[in-house]
Design an enzyme around this catalytic site. Structure first.
Site, PDB file in Angstrom:
ATOM      1  CG  HIS A 107      27.924  16.437  95.010  1.00 20.29           C
ATOM      2  ND1 HIS A 107      28.933  17.161  94.412  1.00 20.29           N
ATOM      3  CD2 HIS A 107      27.929  16.795  96.319  1.00 20.29           C
ATOM      4  CE1 HIS A 107      29.536  17.903  95.316  1.00 20.29           C
ATOM      5  NE2 HIS A 107      28.948  17.707  96.476  1.00 20.29           N
ATOM      6  NE  ARG A 108      28.371  21.038  95.640  1.00 17.57           N
ATOM      7  CZ  ARG A 108      29.572  21.592  95.536  1.00 17.57           C
ATOM      8  NH1 ARG A 108      29.792  22.508  94.604  1.00 17.57           N
ATOM      9  NH2 ARG A 108      30.560  21.248  96.346  1.00 17.57           N
TER      10      ARG A 108
ATOM     11  CD  GLU B 192      25.265  17.406  98.754  1.00 15.73           C
ATOM     12  OE1 GLU B 192      25.852  17.994  99.676  1.00 15.73           O
ATOM     13  OE2 GLU B 192      25.215  17.856  97.585  1.00 15.73           O
TER      14      GLU B 192
ATOM     15  CG  ASP C  81      25.441  22.138  99.305  1.00 11.25           C
ATOM     16  OD1 ASP C  81      26.027  21.434 100.135  1.00 11.25           O
ATOM     17  OD2 ASP C  81      25.553  21.986  98.071  1.00 11.25           O
TER      18      ASP C  81
ATOM     19  CG  HIS D 182      28.846  24.188  97.910  1.00  8.97           C
ATOM     20  ND1 HIS D 182      30.091  24.773  98.001  1.00  8.97           N
ATOM     21  CD2 HIS D 182      28.949  22.987  98.532  1.00  8.97           C
ATOM     22  CE1 HIS D 182      30.910  23.969  98.641  1.00  8.97           C
ATOM     23  NE2 HIS D 182      30.245  22.878  98.978  1.00  8.97           N
TER      24      HIS D 182
ATOM     25  CD  GLU E 164      27.317  19.839 103.082  1.00  2.00           C
ATOM     26  OE1 GLU E 164      28.327  20.441 103.504  1.00  2.00           O
ATOM     27  OE2 GLU E 164      27.302  19.205 102.016  1.00  2.00           O
TER      28      GLU E 164
ATOM     29  CE  LYS F 121      28.637  24.148 102.364  1.00  2.00           C
ATOM     30  NZ  LYS F 121      29.591  23.033 102.149  1.00  2.00           N
TER      31      LYS F 121
ATOM     32  CG  ASP G 279      30.028  16.052  90.938  1.00  2.00           C
ATOM     33  OD1 ASP G 279      29.337  16.382  91.917  1.00  2.00           O
ATOM     34  OD2 ASP G 279      31.236  16.365  90.827  1.00  2.00           O
TER      35      ASP G 279
END
Length: 245
Positions: free
Chosen positions: A7-8, A34, A36, A49, A109, A111, A229
């Protein structure tokens, strides 16, 4: 086999959405990333993000009000989590160019729930095509109109709506959007929802899964991937599960 998406990037140890966080996630055993995407004032897809740069750079203002040249001067390692102490905000192109030489999958993703960035989907999909990553990318958003727009632009790239609430029969809803996956908040990804979705050909990738007991449940339920994470912990729990009789 449940895949591990960072995640990120490796967010628990490194500054989120930086090249270091992505590189270290791969080293830690993640099978996917993942990240953003927002657009700069001059339309460049960049990896950050928040709609504002404040939290991650220590500067102030909206991403959309910075040009590419201006935003590249900001320090995405403002909190000094990475060894270098200074990290530029990466562009989507920089990440994809690096990604093509790895075995990683990537969930992009969009945003665009607050600011409906013009041509965000077209610009991003063009870059995915440029680096031949159509089969390794998933496009997701809380903006489900954007999810459908992605499908219209390129039906070969997998799409997945994001959910932050409980959705009735989400696999049915996903199919109504033409999506092949769903990305629910992990507390709304019950064992039954996971099994029904997967059995109906809809991938399930819950977010953001950081506790050992939640990882164990999701592995047992057979979700397609989990977004975390801490990819190193997720791999450790995954390996323990594999060793059980």
């Amino acid at each position: 086999m449940t895949l591990i998406f960072a995640h990120r990037g490796y967010k628990s140890l490194y500054s989120e959405n930086t090249m270091t966080a992505f590189i270290e996630a791969e080293k830690a055993g993640a099978e996917g990333l993942e990240l953003d995407v927002q657009l700069t004032k001059d339309g460049v897809p960049v990896i950050i993000h928040d709609e504002k740069v404040d939290r991650t750079t220590g500067n102030t203002g909206f991403v959309k009000d910075f040009t590419y040249t201006e935003i590249k001067k900001l320090n995405a390692d403002f909190k000094k989590m990475s060894p270098k102490g200074s990290e530029p905000i990466p562009t989507l192109e920089e990440v994809l160019e690096w990604l093509k030489d790895t075995n990683l999958n990537c969930n992009i993703e969009f945003k665009n729930g607050i600011f409906p960035y013009a041509s965000m989907e077209e610009k991003s999909i063009s870059l995915v095509r440029k680096y031949g990553l159509e089969k390794r990318v998933i496009l997701s958003s809380f903006n489900h109109y954007s999810v459908v727009q992605c499908l219209r632009i390129d039906p070969e790239i997998e799409t997945a709506p994001l959910f932050a609430e409980l959705v009735y029969k989400p696999w049915v809803y996903a199919k109504a959007l033409g999506a092949k996956g769903i990305h629910p908040k992990y507390i709304y990804a019950s064992d039954d929802i996971i099994r029904e979705s997967v059995s109906n050909g809809v991938a399930v990738r819950p977010y953001t899964v950081n506790r050992e007991k939640d990882m164990e449940r999701l592995y047992k339920a057979g979700c397609t991937a989990l977004i975390t994470d801490n990819p190193a912990l997720a791999l450790e729990i995954k390996n323990k599960k594999g060793k059980r009789p």
